[in-house]
Structure formats: C-alpha cells, structure tokens
Design a protein around this motif. Structure first.
Motif, short mmCIF file in Angstrom:
data_model
loop_
_atom_site.label_atom_id
_atom_site.label_comp_id
_atom_site.label_asym_id
_atom_site.label_seq_id
_atom_site.Cartn_x
_atom_site.Cartn_y
_atom_site.Cartn_z
N MET A 39 38.26 52.66 30.07
CA MET A 39 38.15 53.06 28.67
C MET A 39 39.02 54.28 28.37
O MET A 39 39.59 54.39 27.29
CB MET A 39 36.68 53.35 28.29
CG MET A 39 35.78 52.11 28.30
SD MET A 39 36.52 50.58 27.67
CE MET A 39 36.66 50.93 25.92
N VAL A 42 42.53 52.91 28.02
CA VAL A 42 42.70 52.26 26.72
C VAL A 42 42.88 53.32 25.63
O VAL A 42 43.79 53.22 24.79
CB VAL A 42 41.49 51.34 26.40
CG1 VAL A 42 41.51 50.87 24.96
CG2 VAL A 42 41.49 50.14 27.35
N ALA A 43 42.04 54.34 25.68
CA ALA A 43 42.13 55.41 24.67
C ALA A 43 43.50 56.09 24.76
O ALA A 43 44.12 56.39 23.72
CB ALA A 43 41.01 56.42 24.88
N GLU A 46 46.15 53.76 23.32
CA GLU A 46 46.02 53.69 21.86
C GLU A 46 46.55 54.95 21.20
O GLU A 46 47.21 54.90 20.16
CB GLU A 46 44.55 53.46 21.48
CG GLU A 46 44.06 52.06 21.83
CD GLU A 46 42.63 51.80 21.39
OE1 GLU A 46 41.90 52.78 21.14
OE2 GLU A 46 42.24 50.64 21.31
N GLU A 47 46.27 56.06 21.83
CA GLU A 47 46.73 57.35 21.30
C GLU A 47 48.26 57.46 21.39
O GLU A 47 48.93 57.85 20.44
CB GLU A 47 46.07 58.47 22.13
CG GLU A 47 46.21 59.87 21.55
CD GLU A 47 45.41 60.05 20.26
OE1 GLU A 47 44.27 59.58 20.20
OE2 GLU A 47 45.97 60.65 19.33
N ASP A 50 49.72 54.78 18.97
CA ASP A 50 49.10 54.69 17.66
C ASP A 50 48.70 53.25 17.31
O ASP A 50 49.05 52.71 16.26
CB ASP A 50 50.05 55.26 16.59
CG ASP A 50 49.30 55.61 15.32
OD1 ASP A 50 48.07 55.81 15.40
OD2 ASP A 50 49.92 55.66 14.25
N ILE A 51 47.99 52.66 18.22
CA ILE A 51 47.52 51.28 18.02
C ILE A 51 46.01 51.23 18.24
O ILE A 51 45.42 52.20 18.72
CB ILE A 51 48.19 50.28 19.02
CG1 ILE A 51 47.96 50.75 20.47
CG2 ILE A 51 49.66 50.10 18.71
CD1 ILE A 51 48.36 49.75 21.54
N MET A 52 45.41 50.11 17.90
CA MET A 52 44.02 49.88 18.23
C MET A 52 43.97 48.51 18.91
O MET A 52 44.24 47.49 18.27
CB MET A 52 43.17 49.91 16.96
CG MET A 52 41.73 50.30 17.22
SD MET A 52 40.81 50.56 15.72
CE MET A 52 40.75 52.34 15.64
N MET A 53 43.69 48.52 20.18
CA MET A 53 43.76 47.27 20.94
C MET A 53 42.58 46.35 20.63
O MET A 53 41.45 46.81 20.42
CB MET A 53 43.80 47.57 22.44
CG MET A 53 45.12 48.19 22.88
SD MET A 53 45.06 48.81 24.58
CE MET A 53 44.90 47.30 25.52
N ASP A 54 42.86 45.04 20.63
CA ASP A 54 41.78 44.06 20.42
C ASP A 54 40.91 44.02 21.67
O ASP A 54 41.39 44.26 22.78
CB ASP A 54 42.37 42.66 20.19
CG ASP A 54 43.07 42.58 18.86
OD1 ASP A 54 42.71 43.36 17.96
OD2 ASP A 54 43.98 41.75 18.72
N THR A 55 39.66 43.66 21.47
CA THR A 55 38.73 43.60 22.61
C THR A 55 39.23 42.67 23.70
O THR A 55 39.15 42.99 24.90
CB THR A 55 37.33 43.14 22.12
OG1 THR A 55 36.98 43.94 20.99
CG2 THR A 55 36.28 43.31 23.19
N ILE A 58 41.73 44.42 25.77
CA ILE A 58 41.11 45.45 26.62
C ILE A 58 40.54 44.79 27.88
O ILE A 58 40.68 45.30 28.99
CB ILE A 58 40.01 46.22 25.84
CG1 ILE A 58 40.63 47.00 24.68
CG2 ILE A 58 39.23 47.15 26.76
CD1 ILE A 58 39.64 47.62 23.72
N TYR A 74 51.88 44.28 20.67
CA TYR A 74 51.77 45.30 19.62
C TYR A 74 53.16 45.83 19.23
O TYR A 74 53.29 46.96 18.73
CB TYR A 74 50.85 46.44 20.09
CG TYR A 74 49.43 45.98 20.31
CD1 TYR A 74 48.48 46.04 19.29
CD2 TYR A 74 49.03 45.43 21.53
CE1 TYR A 74 47.18 45.59 19.48
CE2 TYR A 74 47.73 44.97 21.74
CZ TYR A 74 46.81 45.05 20.71
OH TYR A 74 45.52 44.58 20.91
#
Lengths: 78, 251
Positions: A39, A42-43, A46-47, A50-55, A58, A74
């Motif tokens: 986790m 992943v964070a 993403e940071e 500047d993305i938000m990964m799909d579950t 992950i 992405y």
C-alpha cells in the motif's frame, strides 16, 4: 527527473531496497514488500505520477516489471 | 442545534447524496461550520439550493455530480478533490436507497440495487478516500447506517441487511485504519422527518412516532449535528462506533 527515475524512487523509498535489488523484485519475496509495503508503494506511485490506480491494478502489481506494464495503462512511459 | 461554528474550519469534506434529506442537512451544517464541502448529487440542478449558501456561510459548497455506483466517476471526483485541495479530511457516505417489500415479494433486482448503492458504493468510496487520507495520516469517515441495521424491521429485510452491512464494514474499517489515524464511525438514525418518511402516509407516521420515547420524529439537522461531532477533532479518539440518533426509539 525522468519517469523511470520516479518509478524507481517509489520502490526504493517505500520498500527500502537498493537499486541493484529492483530487477526481478516480486511481491512478498522480501520482508518489506508485504501488504503494508504494497500500500505504501501504491501511494508512492500515485503521488509520483499524480494518478489513482484501479483496484484491479493494485492487485496485479506483483513485481517491479509488472508495475512498468501497469504504469503504461496510465499513459506513463518508462 | 448548531447554526454555525468553526469546528470544521479548513476541513475538506465530501458528502454523498447531498441534494436532499439528511445529506442536504449535513452538507449545509458542515459549510456553516467552516468546511469546504464537496456535495455530491446525481443530477445537475439537484444541488441548486445548497449552492445558494455560498457567500452566506463561513465555508463553501462545491458541486460534484456523479452516481456513487459508477466507480470510474467516483474516482474522477476524488481526483478532482485531490487536485483542487490536495487532501480530504472527511467523507460522509450518506447516499442510500430504500426498497421495502414483505418476505416473498422481494425481487432479486431490488436486492442488487439496494446493495449496489447502500453497501458496494460505500466500500468503493471508502477505499478511494483512504488513498487520500493515508497520505495525510488522518481522516474521518462517517457512514450513514440506520436503527433497522441493528434491530431489523418488518418489510425491510433488504434495507436492514444493507445497513447491517454498513455497520459491520464500519467496524472492520475502523480496526484496519486506526494505525493510520483514519477514524471510521457510523451514525444510525431512527425515524427522521424527511420526504422519504412522509411518503409512508400520516397514519403510519403516527404509528411510528408512538414507538419513539421522545414522541416525535428527529430532524435531518439533528443527525447532521452528530456528524459534525464525528467530523471534527472533538471525536479524535472515537472510532468504530455506531451512534444512534433516534430519540429512544423502540422497534
């Protein structure tokens, strides 16, 4: 910083590994890449991008190499 | 009743299902207490009244139009909050639906629909919010449950099961997220005077009110006030709780 450098940095810092460990690195093969480390990784990714990964992504992030493949989804070229 | 305060000053909050009822009251109260409130509604225009508060309260209301069952849209909304505010302090999972039917007359479609909105979307939103909250190592998630989630109610097998699920997911999430200082609590309203309650007709309304110790229905604002407490730093050591707001209802 290039995308590849950012990608590497996310692994180095969140999993506390050295650069020579990255190639072939797999989930749960080292102590620091457990579920908590995952986790954090992943964070960090993403940071960094500047993305938000799909579950699903992950869950699929099972290795250093697989992560590169996922980043392409992405629009991040490494 | 709190009309204004600065308990939520500088807090960024997301309230789902904010166009009417309890969600509307929560968004309104949060803005009055200084929060930047991202108010979610499904249809454009549905947040018109809420948006008219801008300029008349210490906080602000920003509209976010999306269907909570649409994961891609929910993710996009969360990205917007991240881009505009860089953080999310509070998530209120309020959007919910009710499909009442007696046993033997419950369709599979209704079961799916209720669980999609009341349970799956809540878990989806929670997972998305945690991504932002984990980075800041703080946050408060408030899930709207219901008294029927613990007590059950005739004709509400599906709805009560969905709210029971909200209660158990709240307790699990609280345990999993405590180390990251993200608090997860549920508010369980009893009979609240909303359009939904009034739709059952005057006679049934009276019957229900007779079962309440305080002999009246609660107001959406009274539920909202409990949410203010859980959203604010007053409840910084409170997590995994289900707070009933029901005027001592016996069902």
């Amino acid at each position: 910083m290039t995308n590849l450098e950012k990608y590497k940095k996310a692994f180095l810092e969140s999993l506390e590994v050295s650069e020579d460990q990255l190639e072939g690195l797999e989930y749960q093969k080292i102590e620091s890449w457990d579920s908590v480390g995952h986790m954090n990784l992943v964070a960090a990714l993403e940071e960094a991008f500047d993305i938000m990964m799909d579950t699903d992504d992950i869950i699929d992030l099972s290795s250093y190499e697989k992560g590169k493949e996922i980043m392409r989804k992405y629009d991040i070229e490494l | 009743m709190i009309s204004s305060c600065d308990l939520l000053k500088n807090k960024v909050c997301l309230v789902t299902g904010a166009s009417r009822g309890i969600g509307y009251a929560v968004a309104k109260r949060f803005a009055a207490c200084g929060a930047a409130v991202y108010a979610n509604g499904r249809r454009e225009e549905s947040l018109k009244e809420l948006l008219s508060l801008n300029g008349n309260c210490s906080g602000s209301v920003i509209p976010l139009y999306f269907d909570v069952t649409d994961s891609a849209a929910a993710k996009k909304a969360m990205m917007q909050i991240k881009k505009e505010q860089g953080k999310l302090d509070v998530l209120v999972n309020n959007a919910g639906i009710m499909k009442d039917a007696l046993i033997g007359m419950i369709s599979k479609e209704d079961m799916h629909q209720v669980f999609e909105v009341n349970v799956f979307a809540v878990m989806d939103m929670l997972q998305l919010a945690v991504k932002l909250m984990s980075r800041q190592n703080s946050g408060s998630i408030i899930n709207l449950a219901s008294i029927v989630g613990t007590n059950g109610n005739r004709g509400q097998m599906v709805y009560s099961a969905s709210k029971g699920a909200v209660i158990s997911l709240t307790k699990t999430a609280a345990k999993e997220l405590a180390s990251r200082h993200i608090r997860v609590n549920a508010v369980a309203p009893g009979v609240i005077d909303t359009d939904m309650f009034r739709s059952i007709g005057e006679e049934k309304m009276k019957e229900k009110i007779n079962l309440i110790g305080m002999n009246r229905a609660g107001t959406p604002e009274e539920v909202a006030d409990t949410c203010i407490y859980l959203a604010s730093d007053l409840s910084v050591y409170v997590t995994g709780q289900v707070i009933g707001v029901d005027g001592c209802e016996v069902i």
